[in-house]
Design an enzyme around this catalytic site. Structure first.
Site, PDB file in Angstrom:
ATOM      1  N   ARG A   1      36.743  58.574  17.557  1.00 23.78           N
ATOM      2  CA  ARG A   1      35.407  58.991  17.126  1.00 23.78           C
ATOM      3  C   ARG A   1      34.257  58.212  17.780  1.00 23.78           C
ATOM      4  NH1 ARG A   1      35.519  62.010  12.350  1.00 23.78           N
ATOM      5  NH2 ARG A   1      33.421  61.354  11.736  1.00 23.78           N
TER       6      ARG A   1
ATOM      7  N   ARG B   1      63.564  42.833  22.939  1.00 22.42           N
ATOM      8  CA  ARG B   1      62.460  42.396  22.075  1.00 22.42           C
ATOM      9  C   ARG B   1      61.497  41.457  22.795  1.00 22.42           C
ATOM     10  NH1 ARG B   1      62.694  46.203  18.150  1.00 22.42           N
ATOM     11  NH2 ARG B   1      64.804  46.392  17.344  1.00 22.42           N
TER      12      ARG B   1
ATOM     13  N   ASP C   1      58.233  41.920  25.593  1.00 18.76           N
ATOM     14  CA  ASP C   1      57.488  42.883  26.396  1.00 18.76           C
ATOM     15  C   ASP C   1      57.386  42.489  27.867  1.00 18.76           C
ATOM     16  OD1 ASP C   1      55.813  40.745  25.818  1.00 18.76           O
ATOM     17  OD2 ASP C   1      54.056  41.973  25.349  1.00 18.76           O
TER      18      ASP C   1
ATOM     19  N   SER D   1      55.663  33.935  30.350  1.00 18.49           N
ATOM     20  CA  SER D   1      55.057  35.196  29.914  1.00 18.49           C
ATOM     21  C   SER D   1      53.539  35.146  29.924  1.00 18.49           C
ATOM     22  CB  SER D   1      55.539  35.559  28.507  1.00 18.49           C
ATOM     23  OG  SER D   1      56.938  35.681  28.487  1.00 18.49           O
TER      24      SER D   1
ATOM     25  N   HIS E   1       9.174  41.301   2.584  1.00 10.31           N
ATOM     26  CA  HIS E   1       9.904  41.585   1.338  1.00 10.31           C
ATOM     27  C   HIS E   1       9.884  43.084   1.019  1.00 10.31           C
ATOM     28  CE1 HIS E   1       9.357  37.249   0.924  1.00 10.31           C
ATOM     29  NE2 HIS E   1       8.065  37.459   1.107  1.00 10.31           N
TER      30      HIS E   1
ATOM     31  N   GLN F   1      50.873  26.295  26.916  1.00 11.64           N
ATOM     32  CA  GLN F   1      51.383  27.513  27.550  1.00 11.64           C
ATOM     33  C   GLN F   1      50.290  28.565  27.641  1.00 11.64           C
ATOM     34  OE1 GLN F   1      54.482  30.882  26.213  1.00 11.64           O
ATOM     35  NE2 GLN F   1      55.444  28.882  26.425  1.00 11.64           N
TER      36      GLN F   1
ATOM     37  N   SER G   1      23.869  67.050   4.542  1.00 12.54           N
ATOM     38  CA  SER G   1      24.573  66.887   3.272  1.00 12.54           C
ATOM     39  C   SER G   1      25.305  68.175   2.941  1.00 12.54           C
ATOM     40  CB  SER G   1      23.577  66.548   2.151  1.00 12.54           C
ATOM     41  OG  SER G   1      24.191  66.664   0.879  1.00 12.54           O
TER      42      SER G   1
ATOM     43  N   ARG H   1      25.964  54.557  10.676  1.00  9.19           N
ATOM     44  CA  ARG H   1      27.216  54.285  11.391  1.00  9.19           C
ATOM     45  C   ARG H   1      27.128  52.957  12.143  1.00  9.19           C
ATOM     46  NH1 ARG H   1      28.591  58.970  15.073  1.00  9.19           N
ATOM     47  NH2 ARG H   1      28.770  60.016  13.051  1.00  9.19           N
TER      48      ARG H   1
ATOM     49  N   ARG I   1      46.075  41.343  19.774  1.00  4.69           N
ATOM     50  CA  ARG I   1      46.262  42.725  20.228  1.00  4.69           C
ATOM     51  C   ARG I   1      45.349  43.692  19.475  1.00  4.69           C
ATOM     52  NH1 ARG I   1      51.532  43.742  22.797  1.00  4.69           N
ATOM     53  NH2 ARG I   1      52.726  41.799  22.846  1.00  4.69           N
TER      54      ARG I   1
END
Length: 481
Positions: free
Chosen positions: A18, A83, A85, A110, A157, A239, A287, A301, A336
């Site tokens: 979206r 197991r 990636d 890794s 205010h 690491q 509406s 939004r 992630r």
């Protein structure tokens, strides 16, 4: 390359479906991620070859020929078994590159691909954010220039206060975004690659590969960084690179969210006052029940997504504080989610910001009406001083103004009457004022101080900023819903 298949029977992240642009979605896509992993493996192999390891041109050419052809099915099947990636993608790349298979990921851990890619991707994403940020500032500057002289009530205010101009108010929005741009420009050039430091950051595996040559190990990092477009690597690390870097990056995004949130709140309040409307399409529905409504849904939004980003910025702070010694894996799952989603949300926020300010409709007559409703009270000090200069008694004038102001306010609040304070003063011989005199004293421009001049001066500064960032100007935003 993978295809995005739209399905209705599984959850899909609304940030992608979206709000966020395709550009930002690509930056955090699997295609971009795993292609970057392969580019890092190529940079590692090339640099190791240049420093004397037994790696052939044929092997490197084979790696390059398959850099963008990610065999996802092979990698995904392998990850279910092991197991892991990174090792799954080493295996998948090796299936496509049988000659190069023995030297893929040579000496690396890794995080060589994982962490370096995260930094590369964040830099790409910050560049995309900067483009939107600069264009939002540019649109705001045009708006401020257009309305720099239009008087409007200011509010403290959310109570009517000394007038400003519509353009001056917009400079406050610009200044917030400009501060965000300064923070982005501070953080972005400081991004460094992790480099290739091995399992605990000591570079032991590479020191073994180069027969104890510290110089070659240091040169290896420089070569890889240069090939990936960086001039710096972290001097020390475990690491992983310090997760504080993620916090600094998301702090920039949180700052942008704060600025956009404030802007959206102002637009929502101004919409309630009917002084502005955000863009509203011909067939848009405000509406489901109240057909007449034009809710400021885009500003709402922005507020909603901004709140999410501000809360999300806590994730890297908690992650950075919880890292154990040289490495722990409780960062991975959080990173992630938290980092891509912050960028995807900011992309949507700034796109909405540009859309709103580009199409914001201003209603000068409503603004003027609101000014006229409050200006009589604000003008009383000017009236008092003017009448004293004409020889009036300051104390008598002050008391007359107080009495008339109280009664006018009483009529407004209790009976819904218009503000007739000026008529009361005109009809009171204590003031001895003509209609022309009081009209002159009531001119809105007399109450806006340096608002117009401040706007012009500030826009001169901003034009220099926009000139310095002219390569980022020009963007088309697509509001999906």
């Amino acid at each position: 390359m993978s295809d995005n298949i739209d399905t209705t029977d599984i959850y899909q992240n609304p940030l992608c479906k979206r709000y966020a642009s395709k550009e930002m979605q690509f930056i955090f896509s699997d295609d971009n991620k795993f292609t970057t992993w392969r580019k890092l493996w190529i940079a590692l192999a090339e640099s190791e070859k240049e420093l004397g390891l037994d790696i052939t041109d044929e092997q490197i050419n084979e790696l390059k020929a398959n850099v963008g052809d990610i065999n996802y099915n092979t990698a995904n099947k392998r990850e279910k078994e092991v197991r892991h990636d990174v090792m799954s993608h080493v295996y998948a790349y090796g299936e496509q590159c049988p000659l190069a298979k023995p030297i893929i990921h040579l000496g690396a851990t890794s995080c060589y691909v994982g962490d370096n890619t995260d930094i590369i991707v964040m830099r790409e994403a910050l560049a995309a954010v900067k483009k939107l940020l600069v264009n939002a500032i540019d649109k705001l500057c045009a708006f401020a220039e257009k309305y720099k002289s239009l008087p409007t009530l200011a509010y403290t205010h959310f109570q009517a206060a000394q007038p400003t101009t519509v353009g001056k108010r917009a400079t406050l929005w610009i200044q917030d975004l400009y501060m965000d741009l300064e923070q982005l420009d501070f953080v972005m050039p400081g991004l460094k690659l992790l480099g290739c430091k091995g399992t605990t950051g000591t570079g032991a595996s590479f020191l073994e590969l180069f027969d104890g040559s510290h110089d070659k190990v240091k040169e290896l990092e420089k070569k890889i960084a240069a090939k990936m477009g960086f001039d710096k690597v972290f001097s020390v690390s475990g690491q992983t690179y310090s997760r504080k870097l993620d916090y600094y990056v998301l702090s920039v995004l949180s700052g942008i969210a704060q600025s956009a949130y404030k802007f959206s709140n102002d637009i929502r309040l101004l919409s309630h006052l009917k002084e502005v409307d955000e863009p509203f399409e011909d067939k848009q529905i405000g509406s489901s029940a109240m057909a007449y409504k034009r809710n400021p849904m885009r500003s709402e939004r922005i507020a909603s997504l901004s709140r999410y980003v501000m809360a999300d910025a806590l994730n890297p702070a908690l992650t950075a504080s919880a890292q154990w010694f040289e490495r722990t894996l409780d960062d991975s799952a959080n990173k992630r989610i938290s980092i891509p989603e912050a960028f995807l949300a900011i992309d949507g926020i700034l796109s909405l910001y540009i859309n709103i300010i580009s199409g914001l409709k201003v209603y000068p007559k409503i603004i003027e009406r609101h000014l006229k409703e409050e200006l009589p009270f604000m003008a009383t000090e000017n009236i008092l001083m003017h009448c004293v200069k004409k020889g009036g008694d300051r104390q008598n004038l002050h008391e007359a103004i107080r009495v008339h102001s109280v009664e006018a306010a009483n009529q407004i609040k209790n009976f819904g009457a218009d503000n007739d304070l000026i008529e009361r003063i005109l009809n009171d011989k204590t003031f001895d004022l003509t209609r022309d005199e009081i009209n002159s004293l009531m001119s809105p421009e007399k109450f806006t101080g340096r608002a117009k001049e401040q706007t012009e001066e500030f826009l001169t500064e901003m034009r220099e900023v926009l000139q310095d960032n002219k390569d980022f100007l020009g963007v088309d935003v697509d509001i999906k819903v």
